[in-house]
Structure formats: structure tokens, C-alpha cells
Design a protein around this motif. Structure first.
Motif, PDB file in Angstrom:
ATOM      1  N   GLN A  34     -13.621  -5.356   2.744  1.00 47.58           N
ATOM      2  CA  GLN A  34     -12.674  -5.242   1.636  1.00 47.58           C
ATOM      3  C   GLN A  34     -11.636  -4.161   1.927  1.00 47.58           C
ATOM      4  OE1 GLN A  34     -14.044  -3.290  -2.000  1.00 47.58           O
ATOM      5  NE2 GLN A  34     -13.269  -5.053  -3.143  1.00 47.58           N
ATOM      6  N   ALA A  35     -12.075  -3.052   2.500  1.00 45.23           N
ATOM      7  CA  ALA A  35     -11.176  -1.928   2.780  1.00 45.23           C
ATOM      8  C   ALA A  35     -10.034  -2.332   3.706  1.00 45.23           C
ATOM      9  CB  ALA A  35     -11.954  -0.765   3.374  1.00 45.23           C
ATOM     10  N   GLU A  36     -10.342  -3.111   4.752  1.00 45.34           N
ATOM     11  CA  GLU A  36      -9.298  -3.551   5.686  1.00 45.34           C
ATOM     12  C   GLU A  36      -8.283  -4.469   4.998  1.00 45.34           C
ATOM     13  OE1 GLU A  36     -10.744  -4.476   9.972  1.00 45.34           O
ATOM     14  OE2 GLU A  36     -12.405  -4.929   8.597  1.00 45.34           O
ATOM     15  N   ALA A  37      -8.786  -5.413   4.224  1.00 45.56           N
ATOM     16  CA  ALA A  37      -7.899  -6.365   3.546  1.00 45.56           C
ATOM     17  C   ALA A  37      -7.055  -5.651   2.490  1.00 45.56           C
ATOM     18  CB  ALA A  37      -8.716  -7.481   2.903  1.00 45.56           C
ATOM     19  N   TRP A  38      -7.644  -4.708   1.763  1.00 43.56           N
ATOM     20  CA  TRP A  38      -6.922  -3.975   0.722  1.00 43.56           C
ATOM     21  C   TRP A  38      -5.832  -3.109   1.342  1.00 43.56           C
ATOM     22  CZ3 TRP A  38      -4.962  -4.064  -3.657  1.00 43.56           C
ATOM     23  CH2 TRP A  38      -4.729  -2.954  -4.465  1.00 43.56           C
ATOM     24  N   LYS A  39      -6.133  -2.469   2.450  1.00 47.91           N
ATOM     25  CA  LYS A  39      -5.139  -1.645   3.144  1.00 47.91           C
ATOM     26  C   LYS A  39      -3.947  -2.511   3.575  1.00 47.91           C
ATOM     27  CE  LYS A  39      -4.481   1.320   7.145  1.00 47.91           C
ATOM     28  NZ  LYS A  39      -5.033   1.854   8.369  1.00 47.91           N
ATOM     29  N   TYR A  40      -4.231  -3.676   4.141  1.00 46.85           N
ATOM     30  CA  TYR A  40      -3.170  -4.584   4.578  1.00 46.85           C
ATOM     31  C   TYR A  40      -2.327  -5.044   3.381  1.00 46.85           C
ATOM     32  CZ  TYR A  40      -0.827  -8.571   6.677  1.00 46.85           C
ATOM     33  OH  TYR A  40       0.126  -9.458   7.113  1.00 46.85           O
ATOM     34  N   SER A  41      -2.966  -5.411   2.278  1.00 48.57           N
ATOM     35  CA  SER A  41      -2.227  -5.855   1.082  1.00 48.57           C
ATOM     36  C   SER A  41      -1.303  -4.768   0.568  1.00 48.57           C
ATOM     37  CB  SER A  41      -3.199  -6.271  -0.028  1.00 48.57           C
ATOM     38  OG  SER A  41      -3.841  -7.473   0.285  1.00 48.57           O
ATOM     39  N   LYS A  42      -1.796  -3.529   0.537  1.00 54.48           N
ATOM     40  CA  LYS A  42      -0.963  -2.422   0.056  1.00 54.48           C
ATOM     41  C   LYS A  42       0.229  -2.189   0.971  1.00 54.48           C
ATOM     42  CE  LYS A  42      -4.345   0.534  -0.359  1.00 54.48           C
ATOM     43  NZ  LYS A  42      -5.078   1.784  -0.638  1.00 54.48           N
ATOM     44  N   GLU A  43       0.008  -2.265   2.289  1.00 52.42           N
ATOM     45  CA  GLU A  43       1.112  -2.074   3.240  1.00 52.42           C
ATOM     46  C   GLU A  43       2.173  -3.157   3.070  1.00 52.42           C
ATOM     47  OE1 GLU A  43      -0.948  -2.143   6.970  1.00 52.42           O
ATOM     48  OE2 GLU A  43      -1.629  -0.063   6.785  1.00 52.42           O
ATOM     49  N   GLN A  44       1.740  -4.399   2.925  1.00 53.24           N
ATOM     50  CA  GLN A  44       2.686  -5.505   2.778  1.00 53.24           C
ATOM     51  C   GLN A  44       3.452  -5.401   1.462  1.00 53.24           C
ATOM     52  OE1 GLN A  44       3.325  -7.680   5.341  1.00 53.24           O
ATOM     53  NE2 GLN A  44       1.995  -6.183   6.307  1.00 53.24           N
ATOM     54  N   ALA A  45       2.751  -5.082   0.383  1.00 58.29           N
ATOM     55  CA  ALA A  45       3.405  -4.940  -0.915  1.00 58.29           C
ATOM     56  C   ALA A  45       4.407  -3.784  -0.889  1.00 58.29           C
ATOM     57  CB  ALA A  45       2.364  -4.713  -2.008  1.00 58.29           C
ATOM     58  N   LYS A  46       4.063  -2.714  -0.193  1.00 54.23           N
ATOM     59  CA  LYS A  46       4.974  -1.572  -0.079  1.00 54.23           C
ATOM     60  C   LYS A  46       6.240  -1.980   0.668  1.00 54.23           C
ATOM     61  CE  LYS A  46       4.732   3.347   0.873  1.00 54.23           C
ATOM     62  NZ  LYS A  46       3.903   4.427   1.376  1.00 54.23           N
ATOM     63  N   ASP A  47       6.087  -2.726   1.763  1.00 55.62           N
ATOM     64  CA  ASP A  47       7.246  -3.204   2.534  1.00 55.62           C
ATOM     65  C   ASP A  47       8.124  -4.148   1.707  1.00 55.62           C
ATOM     66  OD1 ASP A  47       6.403  -1.768   4.713  1.00 55.62           O
ATOM     67  OD2 ASP A  47       5.565  -3.492   5.781  1.00 55.62           O
ATOM     68  N   GLU A  48       7.500  -4.963   0.866  1.00 50.47           N
ATOM     69  CA  GLU A  48       8.226  -5.943   0.047  1.00 50.47           C
ATOM     70  C   GLU A  48       8.712  -5.361  -1.282  1.00 50.47           C
ATOM     71  OE1 GLU A  48       8.933  -9.173   0.710  1.00 50.47           O
ATOM     72  OE2 GLU A  48       7.951  -9.209   2.659  1.00 50.47           O
ATOM     73  N   ARG A  49       8.244  -4.133  -1.588  1.00 55.56           N
ATOM     74  CA  ARG A  49       8.541  -3.494  -2.871  1.00 55.56           C
ATOM     75  C   ARG A  49       8.003  -4.335  -4.023  1.00 55.56           C
ATOM     76  NH1 ARG A  49      11.423   0.892  -2.535  1.00 55.56           N
ATOM     77  NH2 ARG A  49      12.369   0.771  -4.578  1.00 55.56           N
ATOM     78  N   GLY A  50       6.754  -4.774  -3.853  1.00 57.29           N
ATOM     79  CA  GLY A  50       6.078  -5.606  -4.847  1.00 57.29           C
ATOM     80  C   GLY A  50       4.839  -4.911  -5.386  1.00 57.29           C
ATOM     81  N   GLU A  51       3.812  -5.708  -5.680  1.00 60.14           N
ATOM     82  CA  GLU A  51       2.561  -5.179  -6.209  1.00 60.14           C
ATOM     83  C   GLU A  51       1.396  -5.662  -5.366  1.00 60.14           C
ATOM     84  OE1 GLU A  51       2.020  -4.793 -10.526  1.00 60.14           O
ATOM     85  OE2 GLU A  51       3.826  -6.023 -10.679  1.00 60.14           O
TER      86      GLU A  51
END
Length: 76
Positions: A34-51
Motif C-alpha cells: 500500500q505504501a508504494e502505491a500511495w506514494k506513487y498516487s501522491k506524486e502523480q496528483a502533485k504533478d497534475e495539481r489534483g487530488e
């Protein structure tokens, strides 16, 4: 209507965890933890300026991070 700037982290039926762009048919990334997937989601959302949303095993949202314009109008 799906917002493609948002990313969801959730557990798959095979026990692995996935990061998936909102509205996508296939996951962006599948991980063992879960930690790996959550980290990736946060990075992608940050790049996209999303949630980024983290769904627990029970299907409820456990955590949510907003990047970019915060929808809250209250300071803090």
C-alpha cells in the motif's frame, strides 16, 4: 464526471495495490504494498495539481491529499 487529475490507491482482488487515474480503465501502477502505491498516487496528483485518495480494505476513503487549488475557503 471523472477528473483525470485525481489518482486513487486501492487494493486489488489479487491482494496487490494499485494507483489508478480517475476514470481510467487500467491502473497506472501496481505494487506489492500500500505504501508504494500511495506514494506513487501522491506524486502523480502533485504533478497534475489534483487530488490523491487512499481507499482502505473496507472501501472507505482513509486519506485524501489535495495539491494545487485547495477547495476549502477556510484558512488553515
Amino acid at each position: 464526471m471523472p477528473n483525470p487529475k485525481n489518482f486513487w490507491t486501492q487494493q486489488r482482488q489479487d491482494g496487490k495495490w494499485e494507483s489508478k487515474r480517475e476514470g481510467a480503465d487500467r491502473p497506472s501502477k501496481v505494487t506489492d504494498t500500500q505504501a508504494e502505491a500511495w506514494k506513487y498516487s501522491k506524486e502523480q496528483a502533485k504533478d497534475e495539481r489534483g487530488e490523491a485518495y487512499l481507499k482502505g480494505r473496507d472501501g472507505l476513503i482513509r486519506e485524501r491529499n489535495t495539491y494545487g487549488k485547495d477547495p476549502r475557503s477556510i484558512p488553515g
